[in-house]
Design a protein around this motif. Sequence first.
Motif, PDB file in Angstrom:
ATOM      1  N   SER A 159      -8.073  -0.647   3.461  1.00 31.06           N
ATOM      2  CA  SER A 159      -8.637  -0.609   2.109  1.00 31.06           C
ATOM      3  C   SER A 159      -7.558  -0.991   1.091  1.00 31.06           C
ATOM      4  O   SER A 159      -6.382  -0.655   1.260  1.00 31.06           O
ATOM      5  CB  SER A 159      -9.187   0.782   1.824  1.00 31.06           C
ATOM      6  N   LYS A 180       0.805  -1.225   0.000  1.00 28.35           N
ATOM      7  CA  LYS A 180       0.000   0.000   0.000  1.00 28.35           C
ATOM      8  C   LYS A 180       0.840   1.277   0.000  1.00 28.35           C
ATOM      9  O   LYS A 180       0.304   2.362  -0.166  1.00 28.35           O
ATOM     10  CB  LYS A 180      -0.896   0.029   1.260  1.00 28.35           C
ATOM     11  N   ASN A 222      -6.059  -0.138  -1.589  1.00 24.12           N
ATOM     12  CA  ASN A 222      -5.609   0.884  -2.532  1.00 24.12           C
ATOM     13  C   ASN A 222      -4.244   1.392  -2.098  1.00 24.12           C
ATOM     14  O   ASN A 222      -3.895   1.284  -0.918  1.00 24.12           O
ATOM     15  CB  ASN A 222      -6.598   2.061  -2.551  1.00 24.12           C
TER      16      ASN A 222
END
Length: 311
Positions: free
Chosen positions: A136, A48, A138
């Motif tokens: 998350s 990430k 992303n």
Amino acid sequence: MKNNLSNIKKAIKYLNNNECIGIPTETVYGLAGNAYSDLATLKIFRLKKRPKKNPLIVHYSNLQDLKKDCEINNLFLKLYKKYSPGPISFVLKLKKTSKISNNVTNGKKTLAVRFPKHQLTRRLLKKLNYPLAAPSANISKRISPVCKDDVEDEFGKKLKFILDGGRSQIGLESTIISLVDKPEILRLGGFDKKKIKRHIDKKYYKKIGKNKILVPGQGKTHYSPGIPMRLNAINIRKNEAFLLIKKRKERNKNFFYLSKNKNIKEIAKNLYRTLRKVKKSGYKVLAIEKIPKKGIGETINDRLIRAAKKL
Ligand code: AMP
Ligand code: MG
């Protein structure tokens, strides 16, 4: 169903090998790894490009498992019984005997936990003998993914497996509430905060509404689609993509609809997907109609203000 079972088996294999995988949840897709493993959780941060100081949310399927890692209190039990599984994360005191990797908490004595509702991920969690750390899926500061394609978009071949659970039904990250000391909302999210207020002593009401920047996810630039955004737009300008919340008679190839008729849940569900689509279509500027602040509309506005900040 059959397919799901073999995919869950694959997921377990990767996770048991300290690999990270993409998992579906009702809020957004997560980048998941064994929360007890230093190696798996380190991989989450690396993939990430997430600063180490930003702790991860850990996902459980049931209360007994959570009790191994956290101290619980009455308010937590009340909210848990009423609203879990669902889009609400709780920050609790970490037990001394907890096996949660230090990477997850960055050495803090507290832990953010959630019980996701998505059936596939619940089934996966039930079959594991450790909880899943899953922020998350992303790259840090970018928009959260709401389907398998979005996760692929973020990580490409770097991610070995994504469990496909269709579109995330809520489309916004979870609401985070700290119950360590006095209850406090740390991040607005896909859970209507009014529901939380109902269960909390009146003397805490003020504190809950404050919306200070308390967690790294609440930094000024976050959730960015990577192109400039014009908020509260009324009309479209040349070459802009225009995100609308209500159908217009006029036809225009640059119009993108978040909802047919201002339905706030539909707007939430479609927001990140549409921002991503617009960016990929090559638009250089994005305009968006004013979003009502009612219910989770408050969260949408919060995200848009952060997304509109210059990178
Ligand atoms: P996400 O990447 O959407 O999963 O973001 C998780 C959010 O939870 C981040 O903003 C973290 O800072 C916050 N968080 C996780 N653990 C804690 C904790 N122990 N105390 C306060 N905030 C936390
Ligand atoms: Mg995030």
